[in-house]
Design a protein around this motif. Structure first.
Motif, PDB file in Angstrom:
ATOM      1  N   MET A   1       1.878  22.767   2.606  1.00 57.81           N
ATOM      2  CA  MET A   1       2.717  22.781   3.789  1.00 57.81           C
ATOM      3  C   MET A   1       4.122  23.215   3.378  1.00 57.81           C
ATOM      4  N   LYS A   2       4.612  24.251   4.002  1.00 59.72           N
ATOM      5  CA  LYS A   2       5.967  24.743   3.765  1.00 59.72           C
ATOM      6  C   LYS A   2       6.928  23.901   4.595  1.00 59.72           C
ATOM      7  N   SER A   3       7.933  23.326   3.936  1.00 62.80           N
ATOM      8  CA  SER A   3       8.936  22.555   4.669  1.00 62.80           C
ATOM      9  C   SER A   3      10.309  23.179   4.457  1.00 62.80           C
ATOM     10  N   TYR A   4      11.210  22.827   5.350  1.00 62.78           N
ATOM     11  CA  TYR A   4      12.563  23.373   5.336  1.00 62.78           C
ATOM     12  C   TYR A   4      13.543  22.213   5.431  1.00 62.78           C
ATOM     13  N   PHE A  83      20.891   6.169  10.313  1.00 59.30           N
ATOM     14  CA  PHE A  83      19.602   5.910  10.938  1.00 59.30           C
ATOM     15  C   PHE A  83      18.735   7.139  10.738  1.00 59.30           C
ATOM     16  N   ILE A  84      17.431   6.925  10.809  1.00 59.86           N
ATOM     17  CA  ILE A  84      16.469   8.006  10.594  1.00 59.86           C
ATOM     18  C   ILE A  84      15.493   8.032  11.763  1.00 59.86           C
ATOM     19  N   ASP A  85      15.299   9.247  12.303  1.00 56.33           N
ATOM     20  CA  ASP A  85      14.255   9.406  13.311  1.00 56.33           C
ATOM     21  C   ASP A  85      13.193  10.349  12.763  1.00 56.33           C
ATOM     22  N   GLU A  86      11.940  10.036  13.112  1.00 58.11           N
ATOM     23  CA  GLU A  86      10.799  10.842  12.688  1.00 58.11           C
ATOM     24  C   GLU A  86       9.937  11.146  13.902  1.00 58.11           C
ATOM     25  N   LYS A  93       5.164  20.049  12.849  1.00 58.81           N
ATOM     26  CA  LYS A  93       4.130  19.390  12.050  1.00 58.81           C
ATOM     27  C   LYS A  93       4.738  18.166  11.360  1.00 58.81           C
ATOM     28  N   PHE A  94       6.022  18.301  10.995  1.00 60.17           N
ATOM     29  CA  PHE A  94       6.748  17.226  10.326  1.00 60.17           C
ATOM     30  C   PHE A  94       8.202  17.304  10.758  1.00 60.17           C
ATOM     31  N   TRP A  95       8.821  16.151  11.023  1.00 60.25           N
ATOM     32  CA  TRP A  95      10.231  16.086  11.418  1.00 60.25           C
ATOM     33  C   TRP A  95      10.808  14.787  10.887  1.00 60.25           C
ATOM     34  N   HIS A  96      11.813  14.891  10.043  1.00 59.44           N
ATOM     35  CA  HIS A  96      12.488  13.728   9.450  1.00 59.44           C
ATOM     36  C   HIS A  96      13.976  14.025   9.517  1.00 59.44           C
ATOM     37  N   HIS A  97      14.703  13.261  10.322  1.00 55.02           N
ATOM     38  CA  HIS A  97      16.111  13.546  10.586  1.00 55.02           C
ATOM     39  C   HIS A  97      16.961  12.333  10.216  1.00 55.02           C
ATOM     40  N   GLN A  98      17.769  12.509   9.163  1.00 51.89           N
ATOM     41  CA  GLN A  98      18.686  11.468   8.711  1.00 51.89           C
ATOM     42  C   GLN A  98      20.066  11.708   9.327  1.00 51.89           C
ATOM     43  N   LEU A 114      18.158  17.301   7.912  1.00 56.96           N
ATOM     44  CA  LEU A 114      16.948  17.536   8.689  1.00 56.96           C
ATOM     45  C   LEU A 114      15.912  18.224   7.811  1.00 56.96           C
ATOM     46  N   THR A 115      14.760  17.582   7.671  1.00 60.62           N
ATOM     47  CA  THR A 115      13.633  18.155   6.947  1.00 60.62           C
ATOM     48  C   THR A 115      12.499  18.299   7.946  1.00 60.62           C
ATOM     49  N   TYR A 116      11.931  19.500   8.020  1.00 60.73           N
ATOM     50  CA  TYR A 116      10.895  19.741   9.014  1.00 60.73           C
ATOM     51  C   TYR A 116       9.897  20.773   8.509  1.00 60.73           C
ATOM     52  N   ALA A 117       8.747  20.784   9.154  1.00 59.79           N
ATOM     53  CA  ALA A 117       7.702  21.779   8.879  1.00 59.79           C
ATOM     54  C   ALA A 117       7.090  22.172  10.213  1.00 59.79           C
ATOM     55  N   LEU A 118       6.592  23.385  10.256  1.00 61.23           N
ATOM     56  CA  LEU A 118       5.959  23.898  11.463  1.00 61.23           C
ATOM     57  C   LEU A 118       4.449  23.940  11.293  1.00 61.23           C
ATOM     58  N   PRO A 119       3.729  23.854  12.402  1.00 62.42           N
ATOM     59  CA  PRO A 119       2.267  24.010  12.327  1.00 62.42           C
ATOM     60  C   PRO A 119       1.903  25.486  12.182  1.00 62.42           C
ATOM     61  N   LEU A 120       0.666  25.775  12.093  1.00 65.16           N
ATOM     62  CA  LEU A 120       0.083  27.123  12.141  1.00 65.16           C
ATOM     63  C   LEU A 120       0.223  27.929  10.855  1.00 65.16           C
ATOM     64  N   GLY A 121       0.461  27.273   9.720  1.00 59.86           N
ATOM     65  CA  GLY A 121       0.453  27.960   8.435  1.00 59.86           C
ATOM     66  C   GLY A 121       1.359  29.172   8.375  1.00 59.86           C
ATOM     67  N   VAL A 122       0.783  30.333   8.055  1.00 60.00           N
ATOM     68  CA  VAL A 122       1.558  31.566   7.909  1.00 60.00           C
ATOM     69  C   VAL A 122       2.246  31.945   9.219  1.00 60.00           C
ATOM     70  N   LEU A 123       1.589  31.717  10.356  1.00 54.18           N
ATOM     71  CA  LEU A 123       2.217  32.012  11.653  1.00 54.18           C
ATOM     72  C   LEU A 123       3.451  31.135  11.871  1.00 54.18           C
ATOM     73  N   GLY A 124       3.369  29.880  11.435  1.00 53.71           N
ATOM     74  CA  GLY A 124       4.521  28.990  11.524  1.00 53.71           C
ATOM     75  C   GLY A 124       5.671  29.473  10.649  1.00 53.71           C
ATOM     76  N   THR A 125       5.351  29.979   9.469  1.00 47.54           N
ATOM     77  CA  THR A 125       6.375  30.526   8.569  1.00 47.54           C
ATOM     78  C   THR A 125       7.043  31.745   9.197  1.00 47.54           C
ATOM     79  N   ILE A 126       6.244  32.600   9.800  1.00 45.92           N
ATOM     80  CA  ILE A 126       6.796  33.778  10.467  1.00 45.92           C
ATOM     81  C   ILE A 126       7.681  33.351  11.642  1.00 45.92           C
ATOM     82  N   ALA A 127       7.197  32.397  12.446  1.00 48.96           N
ATOM     83  CA  ALA A 127       7.987  31.891  13.580  1.00 48.96           C
ATOM     84  C   ALA A 127       9.297  31.286  13.102  1.00 48.96           C
TER      85      ALA A 127
END
Length: 156
Positions: A1-4, A83-86, A93-98, A114-127
């Motif tokens: 999973m690619k995260s940002y 505070f942290i929201d998830e 696909k993933f959202w963690h916000h400090q 903010l650490t997050y990931a998108l769904p859809l694999g390669v399509l998510g990376t392109i998006a």
């Protein structure tokens, strides 16, 4: 999973307690979100003070006028520190916000991580590369400007 991960820092000429009271209230989220996102907090307890385990639900239209339901959980709270929201359900696909707060001379320094990931694999990376990264930055730029409008700018 690619995260940002994105980090945002802002300094405001208000007290730590004033910053905490504003930013830790779910009722204020819509005030600092761009109007075109049609952000509405739908939780019944959005007027309550934030606490660990609090579930906050929203309706939001992040892209192309598509309306989504979003649910986050406040997983950690250290009053006037952070505070942290998830995300539990929503567009990511993933959202963690400090949200960190630190008193400084003449105001408060706020840092968002903010650490997050998108769904859809390669399509998510392109998006992400084509629009999501810029949209997230646009939202935080809007928030930065709106917060200055509400509280003034920090001049040191």
């Amino acid at each position: 999973m690619k995260s940002y991960q994105l980090k945002f820092k802002q300094v405001l000429p208000i007290s730590l307690s004033a910053a905490w009271d504003f930013f830790s209230s779910p009722a204020n989220l819509a005030k600092i979100t761009p109007d075109d996102m049609e952000f509405i907090v739908t939780s019944d307890d959005s007027q309550e003070k934030m606490y660990p385990g609090m579930i906050i639900t929203y309706k939001v239209s992040p892209l192309f006028g598509i309306h989504l339901n979003w649910m986050t959980e406040i997983t950690q709270v250290a009053p006037e520190k952070y505070f942290i929201d998830e995300q539990r359900f929503g567009p990511f696909k993933f959202w963690h916000h400090q949200h960190h707060f630190k008193a400084i001379e003449g105001g408060v320094e706020m840092t968002d991580i903010l650490t997050y990931a998108l769904p859809l694999g390669v399509l998510g990376t392109i998006a992400h590369n084509l629009m999501v990264k810029n949209k997230v930055k646009e939202i935080f730029t809007f928030r930065e400007n709106k917060v200055i409008e509400l509280f003034g700018s920090f001049d040191q």
